[in-house]
Design a protein around this motif. Structure first.
Motif, PDB file in Angstrom:
ATOM      1  N   PRO A  65      -3.981  -0.931   5.134  1.00 44.79           N
ATOM      2  CA  PRO A  65      -3.288   0.166   4.444  1.00 44.79           C
ATOM      3  C   PRO A  65      -2.018   0.613   5.182  1.00 44.79           C
ATOM      4  CG  PRO A  65      -5.644   0.551   4.482  1.00 44.79           C
ATOM      5  CD  PRO A  65      -5.393  -0.630   5.387  1.00 44.79           C
ATOM      6  N   TRP A  78       0.859  -1.187   0.000  1.00 47.60           N
ATOM      7  CA  TRP A  78       0.000   0.000   0.000  1.00 47.60           C
ATOM      8  C   TRP A  78       0.896   1.238   0.000  1.00 47.60           C
ATOM      9  CZ3 TRP A  78      -5.473   0.632   0.678  1.00 47.60           C
ATOM     10  CH2 TRP A  78      -6.189  -0.574   0.839  1.00 47.60           C
ATOM     11  N   ALA A 113      -4.691  -1.585  -4.887  1.00 43.88           N
ATOM     12  CA  ALA A 113      -3.999  -1.305  -3.627  1.00 43.88           C
ATOM     13  C   ALA A 113      -3.829  -2.605  -2.840  1.00 43.88           C
ATOM     14  CB  ALA A 113      -4.802  -0.299  -2.814  1.00 43.88           C
ATOM     15  N   GLU A 173      -3.066   5.941  -0.850  1.00 44.70           N
ATOM     16  CA  GLU A 173      -4.072   5.124  -1.557  1.00 44.70           C
ATOM     17  C   GLU A 173      -5.502   5.497  -1.180  1.00 44.70           C
ATOM     18  OE1 GLU A 173      -3.232   3.038  -3.797  1.00 44.70           O
ATOM     19  OE2 GLU A 173      -1.274   2.173  -3.327  1.00 44.70           O
TER      20      GLU A 173
END
Lengths: 458, 414
Positions: free
Chosen positions: A207, A168, A188, A172
């Motif tokens: 993330p 990630w 992603a 993103e």
């Protein structure tokens, strides 16, 4: 012009599952209840320490086929405690020891990335390896690994985790409520890893975290371990807390960095250290001996000797002379689930040396273990300890220390109250945190994020 | 108690309420609502605020959704959508992070049995119980998603078309049987230390009485685990085990291993049928004497008027590009109407409800501020937390340890 003073890094190791930890002292509290961890962490943060450190063990130790009952036994789950500690601290780094043999990269990466988010960028991972079928019996995956493969797996585990952390980018998530785009790119988190130990693909679901990746620690001492650290770790949890051997280790490991294109300040060397403080040096020395006697009861001394003799010594008197029989060599070891056993490679030679020492000093079994075992690293009045620590760091024997108090949870308090202010006065330890992340505290750069094109190709 | 009291306020008639937390809410367009805070989803503060809101409403517990892959609009495959929330934090760690900030509410993260280690999960939930001083549980889930199996690379999961297709029955039954073994291991590990195993006996130098530490020696079709745990028995003894089920196979898991089951009845008659089936399975599993709560799951849109709630739902459906449907019934209306529905469903044998807020930032506060007072007025909900542990809130006693030689026989028979 003398070179500028190095800044010292200090960390707090929660008292461990071994005989350094004195549970019989009236001041000793729970090593399981969260209040103990919260007290310990708050003390470390009050003292502006870099981080708190948790060890791990995944099977209760056994000796002579029975669960070892003389030391503190049991511990809570590392990740869960660290996540809870993030709620009661603001700046303190949170370092967890997590095994690369009994876990999978996807799960560990999401736990560390989650911990990094939940602590605002304070997570660190002490990567350890293991290879014993004994511990593997607690896991569905089993986990037996030939010793020579453990670093290969650890290396690939860490590389794979890094690929997941890097899957990630930092930008993103758009979360554009008006426009309706949550993600910038549908790919992603995409990753593919094909290797000897892991063959995985898909999309990572946590993330990018504040530190990008957790800070990476390594603790092994073998040549392979040192190379592993030089190649990719941010810090080493070492065992060399005496000046000459510390300097040798420091020079050796820092010397390995250049071939990986790394600078000496990109890998910190932090030995474990114990301490006993007194009002005077003489008082501290007396206290230190008392602590050693608490750490080594007669029963503990016999069990300790069994680690070398590899046979049942329960019939011996701990206050009497050493056994005249020789250690059993080459058989299955009497102790299981304990890292220390690896240190006794030549038991016959050690037994010979110990007998000579005991005879020369008129030591009983217990005296011998008290005097040859892990004596405290720093013993003295606060000024003495502060001076010694500073000399050690300025002499390039380390970049600081991971302190291991012997009392849970209050054992760090005197150090925080009496030694830290002296180090601060000398200008070698921070008076307050300057940054918010553990990387900030340790002076480590934020890892470069991979560009999206590389990510898709990796 | 006076028989003349118009409302029976006894605890027996109280409903239990939990809230299921998932990102910004259960509607896929929920993140676009002004109250949604989609940029905060990965922060501790976001989760702390939601759980604090639930605790102000005196709810029994929150569950936290999780998964071993990105969220997807497809039940078995990943999607490539960029218009919905993707990415999440580990639910156990979220629960641990909010535990020290709360005092009463139960914390029930989702754990996926299919690809994880029961030894790790057992000590993680035991530790969540320690850091929350007795408020931990878990919601066990299986996954038949091939892409999630590829994230681990340890086993191939046969591709199925749907969880309830006849062709998938064998695979799904195996996954649930494995989950039942998984929970059995987790539970045995929780009991593998007797409560008084830590003795700190200075006279003999022994820290523990090793006769009170037990190997669990589990050997099953799918794995074996030796034990004991490295973590002592948690404060509740056995933290809460919960699971969601939509059919006979998962109902068996509930009947065998759960303290709370979540089910998704279409209506009251369906609820009655589900409860009857689960109670029969419970008896077949030899647990008829034990408390097994059956909670109905509902997605809720709560507003001051039904028209308002429907308008909000329409607006979100338009943003999403399609009407929202899911496994659970969707309620759209006022707190009083919802209270009516809950009371009616309770008559079918449901002992509580797990509400899934369509928009967490809107519907969760409505549950605590509108629905709970309405239920309290009707004598159907607590007016203060009455217990210190999650088991206590649900009327579950602290269980005897299965390995304890002195365990009273009555504790398992009643």
């Amino acid at each position: 012009m003398s070179k500028p003073l190095k800044q010292i890094h200090l960390a707090a190791h929660f008292p461990g599952v071994n005989n350094t930890t004195v549970w019989s002292d009236p001041a000793a509290g729970s090593h399981i209840e969260f209040s103990s961890f919260a007290h310990f962490a708050r003390t470390a943060e009050r003292a502006k320490f870099d981080f708190l450190f948790l060890a791990e063990g995944l099977r209760l130790r056994e000796q002579g086929g029975k669960i070892y009952d003389l030391d503190v036994v049991g511990r809570p789950d590392t990740f869960t405690v660290l996540a809870a500690l993030a709620a009661v601290t603001d700046r303190l780094g949170l370092t967890g020891t997590i095994n690369s043999t009994f876990n999978e990269p996807y799960e560990v990466a999401r736990q560390f990335a989650s911990l990094d988010h939940l602590s605002g960028g304070r997570s660190a991972w002490n990567v350890v390896t293991s290879w014993d079928a004994f511990t593997g019996e607690n896991f569905r995956r089993g986990g037996f690994l030939p010793q020579e493969e453990r670093y290969a797996r650890a290396k690939e585990f860490l590389a794979t985790a890094h690929e997941l952390f890097d899957s990630w980018g930092a930008d993103e998530i758009l979360a554009d409520q008006a426009g309706g785009a949550f993600l910038r790119d549908a790919r992603a988190g995409a990753f593919v890893h094909r290797g000897q130990h892991f063959d995985i693909r898909g999309r990572f679901n946590v993330p990018r975290s504040p530190q990008g990746r957790p800070v990476i620690f390594q603790a092994g001492d073998s040549d392979e371990g040192r190379e592993f650290a030089a190649a990719g770790a941010d810090a080493i949890f070492s065992r060399y807390s005496h000046l000459k051997e510390g300097q040798a280790f420091y020079a050796d490991v820092k010397g390995r960095l250049a071939k990986y294109g790394r600078r000496p300040d990109q890998l910190l060397i932090l030995p474990a250290a114990t301490f006993v403080l007194g009002d005077t040096d003489a008082e501290a020395a007396e206290l230190a001996l008392e602590v050693r006697r608490q750490q080594v009861s007669g029963a503990t001394a016999l069990k300790h000797l069994e680690l070398v003799w590899n046979r049942d010594l329960s019939a011996y008197d701990p206050e009497g002379p050493l056994p005249d029989v020789d250690p059993l060599v080459g058989e299955e070891h009497i102790s299981r689930g304990r890292a220390q056993v690896r240190m006794y490679r030549d038991p016959l030679a050690i037994a010979r040396e110990w007998r000579e020492l005991a005879e020369a000093n008129k030591w009983s079994i217990r005296d011998l273990v008290i005097n040859t075992g892990n004596r405290q690293t720093f013993v003295g009045a606060p000024a003495t300890v502060a001076r010694t620590i500073n000399e050690f760091v300025q002499a390039d024997a380390s970049d600081g220390f991971i302190l291991v108090p012997h009392i849970t949870p209050g054992g760090l308090d005197p150090f925080a109250d009496k030694v830290v202010p002296l180090l601060q006065e000398q200008g070698v330890f921070r008076a307050d945190y300057e940054g918010t992340t553990l990387r900030d505290h340790l002076g480590l750069a934020h890892p470069d994020s991979a560009a999206p094109a590389e990510r898709a190709a990796s | 108690m006076s028989p003349a009291t118009p409302f029976d306020h006894s605890e027996h008639h109280h409903l239990h309420l939990a809230v299921a937390l998932d990102g910004t809410g259960w509607h896929p367009a929920s993140w676009r609502e002004p109250v949604a805070r989609p940029r905060d989803l990965l922060t501790a503060g976001y989760w702390a605020d939601l759980v604090a809101e639930a605790e102000r409403g005196l709810l029994d517990f929150v569950t936290i959704e999780d998964g071993l892959g990105p969220q997807s609009s497809h039940p078995l495959d990943p999607d490539d959508r960029t218009d919905q929330v993707r990415g999440r934090l580990d639910a156990v760690l979220v629960a641990a992070r909010v535990a020290p900030l709360t005092r009463h509410i139960g914390l029930v993260p989702t754990v996926v049995a299919t690809h994880t280690e029961p030894f790790h999960i057992s000590k993680a939930i035991a530790t969540l119980d320690y850091v929350s001083t007795g408020r931990a549980g878990l919601r066990v889930q299986i996954t038949a998603r091939p892409n999630e199996a590829d994230h681990f690379g340890r086993r191939a999961v046969e591709r199925i078309e749907a969880y309830d297709s006849p062709a998938a029955q064998g695979l799904v039954t195996d996954l649930f049987d494995e989950a039942a073994d998984y929970v059995e291991v987790v539970r045995r590990l929780w009991d593998s230390w007797e409560d008084d195993a830590e003795i700190r006996d200075r006279a003999t130098g022994r820290f523990v009485d090793r006769d009170k530490l037990h190997h669990i020696d589990f050997e099953g079709r799918f794995f074996s685990v030796k034990g004991p745990s490295i973590t002592p028995r948690p404060p509740q003894g056995q933290p809460l085990v919960t699971a969601l089920g939509h059919g006979t196979v998962p109902y068996r898991l509930l009947a065998r291993q759960a303290d709370v089951g979540y089910v998704t009845p279409r209506d009251t008659a369906h609820a009655r049928a589900i409860v009857a089936e689960i109670r029969a399975e419970q008896e077949a599993a030899g647990r008829s004497g034990e408390t097994l709560h059956v909670f109905g799951d509902l997605v809720v849109f709560l507003d001051d008027s039904q028209a308002e709630a429907e308008a909000r739902r329409d607006r979100l459906d338009t943003l999403a590009g399609e009407p929202y449907t899911g496994d659970a019934r969707i309620f759209t209306g006022t707190a009083a109407q919802l209270a009516d529905l809950l009371e009616e469903s309770a008559g079918a044998g449901l002992t509580g409800f797990r509400l899934r807020p369509a928009v967490a930032g809107h519907d969760l506060p409505r549950v605590g501020r509108d629905l709970v007072p309405e239920l309290q007025r009707r004598g159907r909900f607590r007016t203060a937390y009455e217990a210190d542990t999650l088991r206590g809130l649900l009327g579950l006693a602290r269980p005897a340890n299965r390995y304890s030689a002195t365990a009273p026989a009555a504790a398992t028979a009643v």
